[in-house]
Design an enzyme around this catalytic site. Structure first.
Site, PDB file in Angstrom:
ATOM      1  N   GLN A 101     -10.674   4.045  -0.814  1.00  0.00           N
ATOM      2  CA  GLN A 101      -9.348   4.450  -1.304  1.00  0.00           C
ATOM      3  C   GLN A 101      -8.959   3.580  -2.489  1.00  0.00           C
ATOM      4  OE1 GLN A 101      -6.556   5.315   2.282  1.00  0.00           O
ATOM      5  NE2 GLN A 101      -8.110   3.882   3.030  1.00  0.00           N
ATOM      6  N   ASN A 102      -9.771   2.564  -2.776  1.00  0.00           N
ATOM      7  CA  ASN A 102      -9.439   1.589  -3.814  1.00  0.00           C
ATOM      8  C   ASN A 102      -9.851   2.093  -5.196  1.00  0.00           C
ATOM      9  OD1 ASN A 102      -8.667   0.058  -1.643  1.00  0.00           O
ATOM     10  ND2 ASN A 102     -10.539  -1.170  -1.593  1.00  0.00           N
ATOM     11  N   HIS A 119      -9.538   7.942  -4.362  1.00  0.00           N
ATOM     12  CA  HIS A 119      -8.270   7.919  -5.120  1.00  0.00           C
ATOM     13  C   HIS A 119      -8.504   7.614  -6.581  1.00  0.00           C
ATOM     14  CE1 HIS A 119      -5.836   7.099  -1.176  1.00  0.00           C
ATOM     15  NE2 HIS A 119      -6.173   8.356  -1.319  1.00  0.00           N
ATOM     16  N   CYS A 127      -5.503  12.705 -20.061  1.00  0.00           N
ATOM     17  CA  CYS A 127      -4.270  13.224 -20.672  1.00  0.00           C
ATOM     18  C   CYS A 127      -3.810  14.439 -19.875  1.00  0.00           C
ATOM     19  CB  CYS A 127      -4.528  13.623 -22.130  1.00  0.00           C
ATOM     20  SG  CYS A 127      -3.008  14.249 -22.916  1.00  0.00           S
ATOM     21  N   THR A 194      -7.865  -0.940   5.978  1.00  0.00           N
ATOM     22  CA  THR A 194      -6.923   0.133   5.653  1.00  0.00           C
ATOM     23  C   THR A 194      -5.927   0.281   6.802  1.00  0.00           C
ATOM     24  OG1 THR A 194      -6.655   2.486   5.072  1.00  0.00           O
ATOM     25  CG2 THR A 194      -8.466   1.952   6.564  1.00  0.00           C
TER      26      THR A 194
HETATM   27  N1  APR Z   1      -9.434  -8.304   5.747  1.00  0.00           N
HETATM   28  C1  APR Z   1      -9.237  -7.224   6.556  1.00  0.00           C
HETATM   29  N2  APR Z   1      -8.107  -6.470   6.529  1.00  0.00           N
HETATM   30  C2  APR Z   1      -7.156  -6.822   5.631  1.00  0.00           C
HETATM   31  C3  APR Z   1      -7.285  -7.929   4.771  1.00  0.00           C
HETATM   32  C4  APR Z   1      -8.488  -8.685   4.856  1.00  0.00           C
HETATM   33  N3  APR Z   1      -8.714  -9.756   4.073  1.00  0.00           N
HETATM   34  N4  APR Z   1      -6.161  -8.019   4.017  1.00  0.00           N
HETATM   35  C5  APR Z   1      -5.347  -6.999   4.400  1.00  0.00           C
HETATM   36  N5  APR Z   1      -5.942  -6.287   5.367  1.00  0.00           N
HETATM   37  C6  APR Z   1      -5.456  -5.073   6.033  1.00  0.00           C
HETATM   38  C7  APR Z   1      -3.968  -5.017   6.327  1.00  0.00           C
HETATM   39  O1  APR Z   1      -3.707  -5.538   7.613  1.00  0.00           O
HETATM   40  C8  APR Z   1      -3.704  -3.497   6.278  1.00  0.00           C
HETATM   41  O2  APR Z   1      -3.930  -2.906   7.544  1.00  0.00           O
HETATM   42  O3  APR Z   1      -5.694  -4.016   5.103  1.00  0.00           O
HETATM   43  C9  APR Z   1      -4.747  -2.966   5.308  1.00  0.00           C
HETATM   44  C10 APR Z   1      -4.177  -2.578   3.959  1.00  0.00           C
HETATM   45  O4  APR Z   1      -3.338  -1.472   4.174  1.00  0.00           O
HETATM   46  P1  APR Z   1      -2.529  -0.836   2.931  1.00  0.00           P
HETATM   47  O5  APR Z   1      -1.867  -1.920   2.175  1.00  0.00           O
HETATM   48  O6  APR Z   1      -1.698   0.267   3.497  1.00  0.00           O
HETATM   49  O7  APR Z   1      -3.665  -0.248   1.982  1.00  0.00           O
HETATM   50  P2  APR Z   1      -4.495   1.087   2.182  1.00  0.00           P
HETATM   51  O8  APR Z   1      -4.685   1.385   3.616  1.00  0.00           O
HETATM   52  O9  APR Z   1      -5.673   0.982   1.324  1.00  0.00           O
HETATM   53  O10 APR Z   1      -3.486   2.193   1.554  1.00  0.00           O
HETATM   54  C11 APR Z   1      -3.980   3.499   1.447  1.00  0.00           C
HETATM   55  O11 APR Z   1      -2.010   4.132   0.220  1.00  0.00           O
HETATM   56  O12 APR Z   1      -0.454   3.518  -1.298  1.00  0.00           O
HETATM   57  C12 APR Z   1      -1.572   4.294  -1.135  1.00  0.00           C
HETATM   58  O13 APR Z   1      -3.090   4.971  -2.772  1.00  0.00           O
HETATM   59  C13 APR Z   1      -2.689   3.853  -2.036  1.00  0.00           C
HETATM   60  O14 APR Z   1      -5.061   3.820  -1.567  1.00  0.00           O
HETATM   61  C14 APR Z   1      -3.784   3.417  -1.078  1.00  0.00           C
HETATM   62  C15 APR Z   1      -3.427   4.134   0.213  1.00  0.00           C
END
Ligand code: APR
Length: 253
Positions: A101-102, A119, A127, A194
């Site tokens: 998703q990154n 994503h 554009c 995630t």
């Molecule tokens: N190791 C393991 N887990 C981690 C670490 C780490 N070092 N640091 C953070 N986390 C965990 C957090 O506990 C959380 O559950 O990673 C997760 C990050 O969650 P989000 O911030 O919600 O990110 P993500 O799940 O990628 O979001 C999905 O949402 O906003 C949109 O497009 C954006 O791609 C993103 C999507």
């Protein structure tokens, strides 16, 4: 954690088709804040105001203020041991693909080859008006970032958008097809860093689960998935737990 990693090693050794779904948590140890943890990007920018396609169409300069914050950090970030561990699993012919998703390109920089960008990717620009697309290297990214000047389309003069999926946009067709196909074939899914709250990405482990895949979750805390679909939960920093698992997989060979 020790026993959980041993359980994960056993499940992976017995699996025939292992895939990974990663989120922002795998990149926090590279200095890129995630979105929903304390101090995450959404604590600073309300996603409803800054991260939708409607917001971009109505006020691109405003959305670029958030994007420059993201790009600023991403452009100087380097992959970490968690990314490298997944690239190693691919080289060991264990991991078939990383569905991420990154948008930070760190899986590719760590050496992962089969990466499905769910994503999009911040290193491409598009554009919305004339359809022209660009690689970020076609612009002087350093000057643009330093002066906070949004890049302009060379064909029609409109403000460009990074080729990342904003809320309200469709997931790229190819990413949807390839990730569903992988989820249907998978008998083990590594769900890493995630919160599993954004769909359709969060559906990927559930599709695999329907085909009786083992769900192995790596996170610093439990998530929406943990009590609902996760079989093995490995609590800790992905930059430590993933390399430890790879070390034990090598010893088990
Ligand atoms: N190791 C393991 N887990 C981690 C670490 C780490 N070092 N640091 C953070 N986390 C965990 C957090 O506990 C959380 O559950 O990673 C997760 C990050 O969650 P989000 O911030 O919600 O990110 P993500 O799940 O990628 O979001 C999905 O949402 O906003 C949109 O497009 C954006 O791609 C993103 C999507």
């Amino acid at each position: 954690m020790e026993r959980d990693i041993d359980q994960a090693v056993k499940a992976i050794v017995n699996a025939g088709y292992v895939i990974a779904l990663t989120g922002a948590g795998i990149s926090t140890e590279s200095g890129i804040p995630d979105f929903r943890s304390a101090g995450g990007l959404w604590a600073k920018y309300n996603p409803a105001e800054y991260a939708t396609i409607e917001a971009f169409r109505s006020d691109p300069e405003k959305v670029w203020r958030m994007l420059f914050d993201m790009v600023d950090i991403t452009v100087s970030a380097r992959y970490n041991a968690g990314h490298a561990a997944l690239a190693e699993l691919e080289k060991m012919d264990i991991l078939r693909c990383v569905i991420t998703q990154n948008i930070d390109n760190l899986h590719q920089e760590a050496g992962s080859e089969n990466v499905i960008e769910y994503h999009g990717n911040v290193s491409r620009l598009e554009c919305l008006y004339c359809g022209q697309d660009y690689d970020k290297n076609e612009f002087d990214a350093v000057t643009l970032i330093q002066n906070r000047i949004p890049p302009i389309c060379k064909k029609c003069g409109e403000i460009l958008k990074p080729a990342v999926i904003l809320f309200g946009e469709l997931i790229p067709e190819e990413a949807t097809v390839r990730s569903l196909e992988a989820a249907r074939k998978a008998d083990a899914v590594l769900v890493i860093g995630t919160s599993a709250v954004v769909y359709p990405a969060a559906n990927i482990p559930l599709v695999a689960k329907q085909n009786r895949a083992v769900i192995i979750e790596f996170n610093t805390e439990t998530t929406a998935l943990t009590n609902f679909a996760t079989d093995i939960f490995i609590q800790g920093m992905a930059g430590q737990t993933l390399p430890e698992m790879v070390r034990r997989l090598k010893a088990a060979r």
